[in-house]
Motif scaffolding. Structure first.
Motif, PDB file in Angstrom:
ATOM      1  N   GLY A 218      25.994  31.874  21.302  1.00 12.74           N
ATOM      2  CA  GLY A 218      25.572  30.190  21.200  1.00 12.74           C
ATOM      3  C   GLY A 218      25.005  29.486  21.075  1.00 12.74           C
ATOM      4  O   GLY A 218      24.384  28.545  21.312  1.00 12.74           O
ATOM      5  N   GLU A 219      23.778  30.155  20.773  1.00  9.42           N
ATOM      6  CA  GLU A 219      22.687  30.043  20.444  1.00  9.42           C
ATOM      7  C   GLU A 219      22.547  29.247  18.713  1.00  9.42           C
ATOM      8  O   GLU A 219      21.764  28.257  19.127  1.00  9.42           O
ATOM      9  N   LEU A 220      23.576  29.998  18.180  1.00 10.62           N
ATOM     10  CA  LEU A 220      23.556  28.941  17.294  1.00 10.62           C
ATOM     11  C   LEU A 220      24.323  27.383  17.415  1.00 10.62           C
ATOM     12  O   LEU A 220      23.913  26.695  16.839  1.00 10.62           O
ATOM     13  N   TYR A 221      25.399  26.979  18.230  1.00 14.06           N
ATOM     14  CA  TYR A 221      25.921  25.675  18.644  1.00 14.06           C
ATOM     15  C   TYR A 221      24.302  24.847  18.930  1.00 14.06           C
ATOM     16  O   TYR A 221      24.217  24.002  18.983  1.00 14.06           O
ATOM     17  N   GLU A 222      23.468  25.927  20.045  1.00 10.68           N
ATOM     18  CA  GLU A 222      22.590  24.778  20.647  1.00 10.68           C
ATOM     19  C   GLU A 222      21.573  24.282  19.754  1.00 10.68           C
ATOM     20  O   GLU A 222      20.762  23.220  19.790  1.00 10.68           O
ATOM     21  N   LEU A 226      20.674  20.543  18.203  1.00 10.04           N
ATOM     22  CA  LEU A 226      19.196  20.093  18.191  1.00 10.04           C
ATOM     23  C   LEU A 226      18.749  19.663  17.295  1.00 10.04           C
ATOM     24  O   LEU A 226      18.287  18.566  16.937  1.00 10.04           O
ATOM     25  N   ASP A 227      19.458  20.470  16.060  1.00 13.22           N
ATOM     26  CA  ASP A 227      19.409  19.503  14.472  1.00 13.22           C
ATOM     27  C   ASP A 227      20.380  18.381  13.929  1.00 13.22           C
ATOM     28  O   ASP A 227      20.172  17.070  13.592  1.00 13.22           O
ATOM     29  N   GLY A 228      21.168  18.227  15.449  1.00 11.60           N
ATOM     30  CA  GLY A 228      21.921  16.827  15.379  1.00 11.60           C
ATOM     31  C   GLY A 228      23.332  16.977  14.458  1.00 11.60           C
ATOM     32  O   GLY A 228      23.688  16.096  13.939  1.00 11.60           O
ATOM     33  N   ALA A 229      23.634  18.213  14.345  1.00  6.51           N
ATOM     34  CA  ALA A 229      24.768  18.349  13.185  1.00  6.51           C
ATOM     35  C   ALA A 229      26.110  17.948  14.280  1.00  6.51           C
ATOM     36  O   ALA A 229      26.219  17.930  15.742  1.00  6.51           O
ATOM     37  N   SER A 230      27.115  16.954  13.608  1.00  5.88           N
ATOM     38  CA  SER A 230      27.924  16.222  14.491  1.00  5.88           C
ATOM     39  C   SER A 230      28.962  17.989  14.555  1.00  5.88           C
ATOM     40  O   SER A 230      28.967  19.243  14.278  1.00  5.88           O
ATOM     41  N   ARG A 231      30.476  17.854  15.072  1.00  3.89           N
ATOM     42  CA  ARG A 231      31.423  18.797  15.189  1.00  3.89           C
ATOM     43  C   ARG A 231      31.790  18.683  14.236  1.00  3.89           C
ATOM     44  O   ARG A 231      32.520  20.433  14.153  1.00  3.89           O
ATOM     45  N   TRP A 232      32.302  18.244  13.615  1.00  2.00           N
ATOM     46  CA  TRP A 232      33.027  18.400  11.833  1.00  2.00           C
ATOM     47  C   TRP A 232      31.449  19.102  10.899  1.00  2.00           C
ATOM     48  O   TRP A 232      32.696  20.848  10.331  1.00  2.00           O
ATOM     49  N   LYS A 233      30.501  19.359  11.552  1.00  2.00           N
ATOM     50  CA  LYS A 233      29.480  19.952  10.406  1.00  2.00           C
ATOM     51  C   LYS A 233      29.451  21.193  11.883  1.00  2.00           C
ATOM     52  O   LYS A 233      29.389  22.423  10.133  1.00  2.00           O
ATOM     53  N   GLN A 234      29.413  21.369  12.984  1.00  2.00           N
ATOM     54  CA  GLN A 234      29.342  22.645  13.371  1.00  2.00           C
ATOM     55  C   GLN A 234      30.852  23.513  12.836  1.00  2.00           C
ATOM     56  O   GLN A 234      30.867  24.953  12.591  1.00  2.00           O
TER      57      GLN A 234
END
Length: 325
Positions: A218-222, A226-234
């Motif tokens: 889950g730390e990767l999603y957090e 924080l970097d402002g990545a959208s769902r698509w970039k995640q």
């Protein structure tokens, strides 16, 4: 002035041969007189746990495959006790009859359906991996079709696609009237059957993808949020690389499954109207025409084709160790 006697105990005498007599060392070595039975049993323990699974694997996998190879070299009819050895005559008949391999064209419908079901399963697995209301309900709805028996699914959709059946009734609610026989022509019949396979097997791919996605830290999603990545970039930079091995496994299962389709077309059409697959044809050779030797040769050829395709895919897309942490 008097001296008082010291109450401390005298130090142990240091000897070269070991501790003083009458006292045991604090860290004594293991006794050398160990029973001779203990070491062999310790080595045999892993094999004792493997006896049951290896017995089942050999009995229900390798022995039947060996019998199938033997039957493919005979002219056995499946009933008579006589099994005459004919060598490669069955394989020669397969190679000289191109109509036997023509049914592989039907597998293209199911291969296209596999692409659709993988895409749909990946989409829903990604969406439901995030915090969403009623996501557990949606998970159950998506996985439920895979729990139903294939025979029951075939009979349900047989009434669904029949003339004036469920599909025609639903279309009539929207003002769409059709006299089209969904299982009457090869194109519409194979498309309909492939759609049934999408409905049934999407849940399996969904569970595989969802398990792989939920194993991502889950730390990767957090950090991405924080970097402002959208769902698509995640999905592109976190989810897609991490589920690559599972995606490769799903593709292998899709290709092998599209080549060995049996249940749904056999129950719904019996292989009629151009819906016969290679497995249905093999079953007819064995039980309708009493050519078990030829059917066994067909099964060996199908097994060889699946193994070759799987090997080629593994060579083109090898497993890569994904380390995102």
């Amino acid at each position: 002035m008097t001296r008082t006697a010291s109450t401390a105990a005298p130090p142990d005498p240091v000897t070269k041969d070991g501790p003083p007599p009458g006292r045991r060392p604090r860290h004594s070595a293991a006794p050398s007189g160990r029973s001779w039975r203990q070491q062999p049993l310790r080595r045999l323990t892993p094999w004792l746990f493997l006896v049951a699974p290896l017995t089942l694997l050999i009995t229900f996998t390798y022995v039947p495959v060996g019998n199938m190879l033997f039957y493919s070299l005979t002219d056995w009819d499946g009933i008579s006790p006589d099994r005459n050895f004919v060598g490669t005559e069955n394989y020669t008949e397969l190679l000289t009859r191109p109509e036997i391999f023509r049914v592989f064209g039907v597998s293209l419908y199911y291969l296209a359906a596999s692409v659709v079901q993988i895409a749909v399963a990946l989409y829903f697995a990604t969406v439901l991996s995030f915090d969403l209301r009623f996501r557990n309900l949606f998970k159950g709805i998506l996985f439920f079709p895979y729990l139903i028996n294939g025979v029951a699914i075939g009979f349900v959709f047989l009434y669904f696609f029949q003339d004036g059946g469920t599909l025609d009734s639903v279309l009539s609610w929207f003002g769409v009237s059709t006299d089209h026989a969904w299982l009457g022509s090869p194109e519409s019949a194979n498309t309909s059957l492939a759609g049934v396979s999408v409905w049934r097997f999407t849940g399996l791919n969904f569970v595989l993808f969802l398990g792989a996605i939920q194993s991502i830290p889950g730390e990767l999603y957090e950090a991405a949020q924080l970097d402002g990545a959208s769902r698509w970039k995640q999905f592109k930079h976190i989810i897609a690389p991490s589920i690559r091995p599972v995606l490769s496994l799903s593709v292998i299962l899709a290709i092998s499954g599209s080549l060995s389709v049996f249940e749904i077309p056999y129950i719904m059409t019996g292989g009629a109207t151009g819906t016969s697959t290679f497995v249905i044809q093999t079953v007819k050779f064995a039980f309708q025409f009493n050519k078990t030797g030829l059917a066994s040769a067909c099964a060996v050829v199908l097994l060889a084709i699946i193994l070759v395709i799987t090997w080629i895919q593994r060579r083109l897309v090898p497993d890569e160790k994904v380390d995102l942490v």
